[in-house]
Design an enzyme around this catalytic site. Structure first.
Site, PDB file in Angstrom:
ATOM      1  N   ASP A  13       0.808  -1.222   0.000  1.00 31.60           N
ATOM      2  CA  ASP A  13       0.000   0.000   0.000  1.00 31.60           C
ATOM      3  C   ASP A  13       0.844   1.277   0.000  1.00 31.60           C
ATOM      4  OD1 ASP A  13      -2.232  -1.666   0.135  1.00 31.60           O
ATOM      5  OD2 ASP A  13      -2.152  -1.707   2.327  1.00 31.60           O
ATOM      6  N   GLU A  14       1.967   1.231  -0.687  1.00 34.97           N
ATOM      7  CA  GLU A  14       2.861   2.392  -0.740  1.00 34.97           C
ATOM      8  C   GLU A  14       2.389   3.426  -1.754  1.00 34.97           C
ATOM      9  OE1 GLU A  14       3.808  -0.752  -1.316  1.00 34.97           O
ATOM     10  OE2 GLU A  14       5.277  -1.333   0.210  1.00 34.97           O
ATOM     11  N   LYS A  16       1.669   2.120  -5.151  1.00 36.03           N
ATOM     12  CA  LYS A  16       2.166   1.545  -6.411  1.00 36.03           C
ATOM     13  C   LYS A  16       1.212   1.860  -7.565  1.00 36.03           C
ATOM     14  CE  LYS A  16       2.203  -2.505  -4.360  1.00 36.03           C
ATOM     15  NZ  LYS A  16       2.010  -2.107  -2.942  1.00 36.03           N
ATOM     16  N   GLY A  40      -4.484  -4.408  -3.805  1.00 33.75           N
ATOM     17  CA  GLY A  40      -5.485  -3.378  -4.059  1.00 33.75           C
ATOM     18  C   GLY A  40      -4.729  -2.127  -4.453  1.00 33.75           C
ATOM     19  N   HIS A  41      -4.691  -1.836  -5.734  1.00 33.32           N
ATOM     20  CA  HIS A  41      -3.892  -0.714  -6.241  1.00 33.32           C
ATOM     21  C   HIS A  41      -4.831   0.393  -6.709  1.00 33.32           C
ATOM     22  CE1 HIS A  41      -0.339  -3.672  -7.114  1.00 33.32           C
ATOM     23  NE2 HIS A  41      -0.696  -3.621  -5.854  1.00 33.32           N
ATOM     24  N   ARG A 144       2.028 -29.438  -6.048  1.00 39.01           N
ATOM     25  CA  ARG A 144       1.756 -30.054  -7.362  1.00 39.01           C
ATOM     26  C   ARG A 144       0.331 -30.575  -7.467  1.00 39.01           C
ATOM     27  NH1 ARG A 144       7.009 -31.754  -6.769  1.00 39.01           N
ATOM     28  NH2 ARG A 144       6.434 -31.675  -4.594  1.00 39.01           N
ATOM     29  N   GLN A 226       1.961  -6.180  -3.210  1.00 40.28           N
ATOM     30  CA  GLN A 226       2.384  -6.233  -1.798  1.00 40.28           C
ATOM     31  C   GLN A 226       3.670  -5.414  -1.612  1.00 40.28           C
ATOM     32  OE1 GLN A 226       1.404  -9.685  -3.222  1.00 40.28           O
ATOM     33  NE2 GLN A 226      -0.566  -8.773  -2.740  1.00 40.28           N
ATOM     34  N   THR A 414       2.464  14.013  -4.358  1.00 36.92           N
ATOM     35  CA  THR A 414       1.951  14.951  -3.347  1.00 36.92           C
ATOM     36  C   THR A 414       0.429  14.868  -3.209  1.00 36.92           C
ATOM     37  OG1 THR A 414       1.827  16.701  -5.010  1.00 36.92           O
ATOM     38  CG2 THR A 414       3.866  16.577  -3.716  1.00 36.92           C
TER      39      THR A 414
HETATM   40  P1  GDP Z   1      -0.822   0.279  -3.511  1.00 36.53           P
HETATM   41  O1  GDP Z   1      -1.386  -0.986  -3.018  1.00 36.53           O
HETATM   42  O2  GDP Z   1       0.639   0.397  -3.285  1.00 36.53           O
HETATM   43  O3  GDP Z   1      -1.196   0.581  -4.929  1.00 36.53           O
HETATM   44  O4  GDP Z   1      -1.481   1.438  -2.609  1.00 36.53           O
HETATM   45  P2  GDP Z   1      -3.035   1.582  -2.246  1.00 36.53           P
HETATM   46  O5  GDP Z   1      -3.757   2.065  -3.437  1.00 36.53           O
HETATM   47  O6  GDP Z   1      -3.532   0.366  -1.568  1.00 36.53           O
HETATM   48  O7  GDP Z   1      -2.969   2.687  -1.119  1.00 36.53           O
HETATM   49  C1  GDP Z   1      -2.437   3.954  -1.353  1.00 36.53           C
HETATM   50  C2  GDP Z   1      -3.505   5.005  -1.040  1.00 36.53           C
HETATM   51  O8  GDP Z   1      -2.895   6.273  -0.992  1.00 36.53           O
HETATM   52  C3  GDP Z   1      -4.590   5.104  -2.089  1.00 36.53           C
HETATM   53  O9  GDP Z   1      -5.784   5.498  -1.481  1.00 36.53           O
HETATM   54  C4  GDP Z   1      -4.073   6.206  -3.014  1.00 36.53           C
HETATM   55  O10 GDP Z   1      -5.117   6.885  -3.700  1.00 36.53           O
HETATM   56  C5  GDP Z   1      -3.419   7.122  -2.015  1.00 36.53           C
HETATM   57  N1  GDP Z   1      -2.256   7.877  -2.516  1.00 36.53           N
HETATM   58  C6  GDP Z   1      -1.308   7.497  -3.405  1.00 36.53           C
HETATM   59  N2  GDP Z   1      -0.353   8.453  -3.503  1.00 36.53           N
HETATM   60  C7  GDP Z   1      -0.718   9.435  -2.646  1.00 36.53           C
HETATM   61  C8  GDP Z   1      -0.113  10.677  -2.269  1.00 36.53           C
HETATM   62  O11 GDP Z   1       0.958  11.060  -2.712  1.00 36.53           O
HETATM   63  N3  GDP Z   1      -0.784  11.415  -1.333  1.00 36.53           N
HETATM   64  C9  GDP Z   1      -1.949  11.016  -0.772  1.00 36.53           C
HETATM   65  N4  GDP Z   1      -2.510  11.804   0.138  1.00 36.53           N
HETATM   66  N5  GDP Z   1      -2.535   9.856  -1.113  1.00 36.53           N
HETATM   67  C10 GDP Z   1      -1.919   9.073  -2.008  1.00 36.53           C
HETATM   68  P1  IMO Z   2      -0.911  -4.242  -2.216  1.00 32.52           P
HETATM   69  O1  IMO Z   2      -0.446  -4.835  -3.520  1.00 32.52           O
HETATM   70  C1  IMO Z   2      -0.904  -4.637   2.127  1.00 32.52           C
HETATM   71  C2  IMO Z   2      -0.970  -8.680   3.749  1.00 32.52           C
HETATM   72  C3  IMO Z   2      -2.231  -9.070   4.515  1.00 32.52           C
HETATM   73  C4  IMO Z   2      -1.631 -10.020   5.523  1.00 32.52           C
HETATM   74  C5  IMO Z   2      -0.555 -10.743   4.715  1.00 32.52           C
HETATM   75  C6  IMO Z   2      -1.000 -12.090   4.152  1.00 32.52           C
HETATM   76  O2  IMO Z   2      -2.193  -3.530  -2.289  1.00 32.52           O
HETATM   77  O3  IMO Z   2       0.183  -3.465  -1.567  1.00 32.52           O
HETATM   78  P2  IMO Z   2      -2.537 -12.748   2.090  1.00 32.52           P
HETATM   79  O4  IMO Z   2      -3.980 -12.479   1.814  1.00 32.52           O
HETATM   80  O5  IMO Z   2      -1.616 -12.219   1.058  1.00 32.52           O
HETATM   81  O6  IMO Z   2      -2.253 -14.189   2.412  1.00 32.52           O
HETATM   82  O7  IMO Z   2      -2.227 -11.947   3.463  1.00 32.52           O
HETATM   83  O8  IMO Z   2      -0.214  -9.876   3.647  1.00 32.52           O
HETATM   84  N1  IMO Z   2      -1.217  -8.184   2.375  1.00 32.52           N
HETATM   85  C7  IMO Z   2      -1.148  -6.892   2.033  1.00 32.52           C
HETATM   86  N2  IMO Z   2      -0.928  -5.798   2.785  1.00 32.52           N
HETATM   87  N3  IMO Z   2      -1.036  -4.520   0.799  1.00 32.52           N
HETATM   88  C8  IMO Z   2      -1.224  -5.607   0.029  1.00 32.52           C
HETATM   89  O9  IMO Z   2      -1.226  -5.557  -1.318  1.00 32.52           O
HETATM   90  C9  IMO Z   2      -1.330  -6.858   0.645  1.00 32.52           C
HETATM   91  N4  IMO Z   2      -1.534  -8.119   0.195  1.00 32.52           N
HETATM   92  C10 IMO Z   2      -1.459  -8.913   1.264  1.00 32.52           C
HETATM   93  O10 IMO Z   2      -2.826  -7.957   5.114  1.00 32.52           O
HETATM   94  O11 IMO Z   2      -0.976  -9.296   6.528  1.00 32.52           O
HETATM   95 MG    MG Z   3      -2.914  -1.668  -1.770  1.00 35.23          MG
END
Ligand code: GDP
Ligand code: IMO
Ligand code: MG
Length: 429
Positions: A13-14, A16, A40-41, A144, A226, A414
């Protein structure tokens, strides 16, 4: 032409999705290679917002060909639902732009039931999975007994294979977990055959497709899911996902390491984690609450509240040494706007006084973070698109991250939208 790999460098959830969507207008191919719909991107632009779980985050660019490599575990139902959602939003031709490895393993209903039951049985030691069946599907792959797309046919032989697997899974559900839910073989078989009618035209030998693309000097972007610290081998085991999030590309897309130009680590300006497991810089206090609220830190896949804390350079340095990262894209720095001070963990100390520069493998001991403190900027930087317009304190924090990690920052995000971005490396314009 460039062949870049984008990786999450923390616990997922950085941001990406935002960065991949942003830079994929330059890419002919966008490729997922591990994980499944546990990801979840989020992609936001204008008034549109999409949460992509399986489809690569380039799908919203009409020119981009989206590939699901052999290392992705794919729920046909989740895939078709997601495709329908995107098509309903006006992206009509996506079927022509999606290629799926015929070697990819399927996530089937019994995987989801087993994931849920396994979590339930762990009581206070839950991993906190997304319950999408990802772990059980990878488990079958290693044992397997997995089902790959290229095995699914309307034949007595395939029916028999599925029957054996489902009989075995139902035994586990009933006898180990006392579950009231079991899987109906005929329903599973019929549903799968119907789903395959839509999916089959998208199947191919994706490793050859990607090799040919690379030979023809097409741009390719590989999209990690992830984050590094959730890697099955190098993460905070057992509180990890079930795939190689760091080096999964080479096996999971059949694409050779020597053909990658840049490895861009997405770094959130603080740290979050969803699910259980060690998190040395976690702030279970008003700072943590502030980050949850300002950063809207709720899971894109499960809606769970994310745990929040300061940026952890020791965990990041480990991700860098393992992945060979060349650049950083820094996200969500705007979330820190109001803070008086901002901290980066530069080392840990355990209860014997021993210091660590990297997140150690053995984290049984309590690790006390040692922080470097930066003055906050306490002004609004959300939406800024020029580096020069950032307040000096924000620049100091950014420079601090570059110095501590020893890598250049190529993009600063930002805000959640495409347009809220500072691009420092012109090749991403
Ligand atoms: P991912 O899994 O790495 O793609 O990240 P997620 O989409 O799960 O979570 C990132 C969240 O931060 C989402 O709600 C994005 O819309 C939001 N986001 C991404 N970049 C920024 C940013 O620079 N600032 C803010 N405030 N939100 C951001
Ligand atoms: P994105 O791509 C954050 C975490 C789950 C749990 C562990 C194992 O959006 O960054 P799983 O269902 O994979 O067996 O769960 O990994 N996890 C994530 N945490 N972002 C994700 O994906 C994740 N996908 C799995 O919360 O701790
Ligand atoms: Mg995510």
């Amino acid at each position: 032409m460039s062949t870049d790999l984008i990786l999450g460098s923390q616990w997922g959830d950085e941001g990406k999705g935002k960065i991949i969507d942003l830079i994929s207008h330059n890419s002919k191919y966008v490729v997922r290679f591990q994980g499944g719909n546990n990801a979840g991107h989020t992609v936001k632009f204008k008034n549109e917002q999409f949460a992509l779980h399986l489809l690569p985050s380039g799908i919203l660019h009409e020119q981009s060909i989206c590939v699901l490599g052999n290392g992705v575990v794919i729920s046909p139902q989740a895939l078709l639902e997601e495709m329908e959602l995107i098509q309903k939003a006006g992206y009509k031709d996506i079927k022509k732009r999606i290629y799926i490895s015929n070697n990819a393993h399927l996530v089937l209903p019994y995987h989801i039931e087993l994931d849920k039951e396994s979590e339930k049985s762990l009581k206070n030691n839950k991993i906190g999975t997304t319950c999408r069946g990802i772990g059980p599907a990878y488990e079958d792959k290693a044992a397997r007994r997995g089902i790959r797309f290229n095995m699914v046919e309307d034949t007595p032989a395939f029916y028999q294979t599925l029957k054996e697997v489902i009989t075995y899974k139902n035994k586990i559900l009933k006898q180990i977990y006392n579950s009231e839910t079991t899987i109906d073989l005929d329903e599973c078989y019929e549903t799968l055959l119907k789903q395959m009618e839509i999916i089959r035209p998208m199947l191919c030998d994706t490793e050859i497709l990607l090799f040919e693309a690379w030979k023809n000097k097409e741009s390719i972007l590989f999209e990690g899911a992830q984050g590094a610290m959730l890697d099955i081998d190098h993460g905070t085991y057992p509180f990890v996902t079930s795939s190689n999030t760091i080096n999964g590309l080479y096996g999971g897309a059949g694409f050779a390491a020597t053909r990658i130009n840049k490895i861009i680590g997405i770094v959130k300006a603080y740290t979050t984690r969803v699910g259980s497991g060690p998190f040395p810089t976690e702030q279970t206090n008003e700072i943590g609450d502030f980050l949850i609220e300002q950063g809207n830190e709720f899971g894109t896949t499960t809606g769970r509240k994310r745990r929040c804390g300061w940026l952890d350079a020791c965990a990041l340095k480990k991700a860098i040494l393992l992945s060979g990262m060349t650049d950083i894209a820094l996200t969500k720095i705007d979330v820190l706007d109001e803070l008086e001070e901002v901290k980066i963990c530069v080392a840990y100390q355990d209860d014997t006084g021993k210091q660590y520069d990297y997140l150690p493998n053995n984290i049984q001991k309590t690790l006390i973070p040692i922080y470097k403190t930066f003055k906050g900027w306490q002004s609004k930087i959300a939406g800024i698109t020029e580096y020069e317009s950032l307040p000096q304190e924000a620049k100091n924090y950014i420079k601090g991250i570059e110095e501590i990690l020893g890598l250049p920052i190529c993009i600063i995000s930002t805000g959640p939208k495409r347009e809220s971005t500072i691009i420092l490396d012109p090749s991403y314009n």
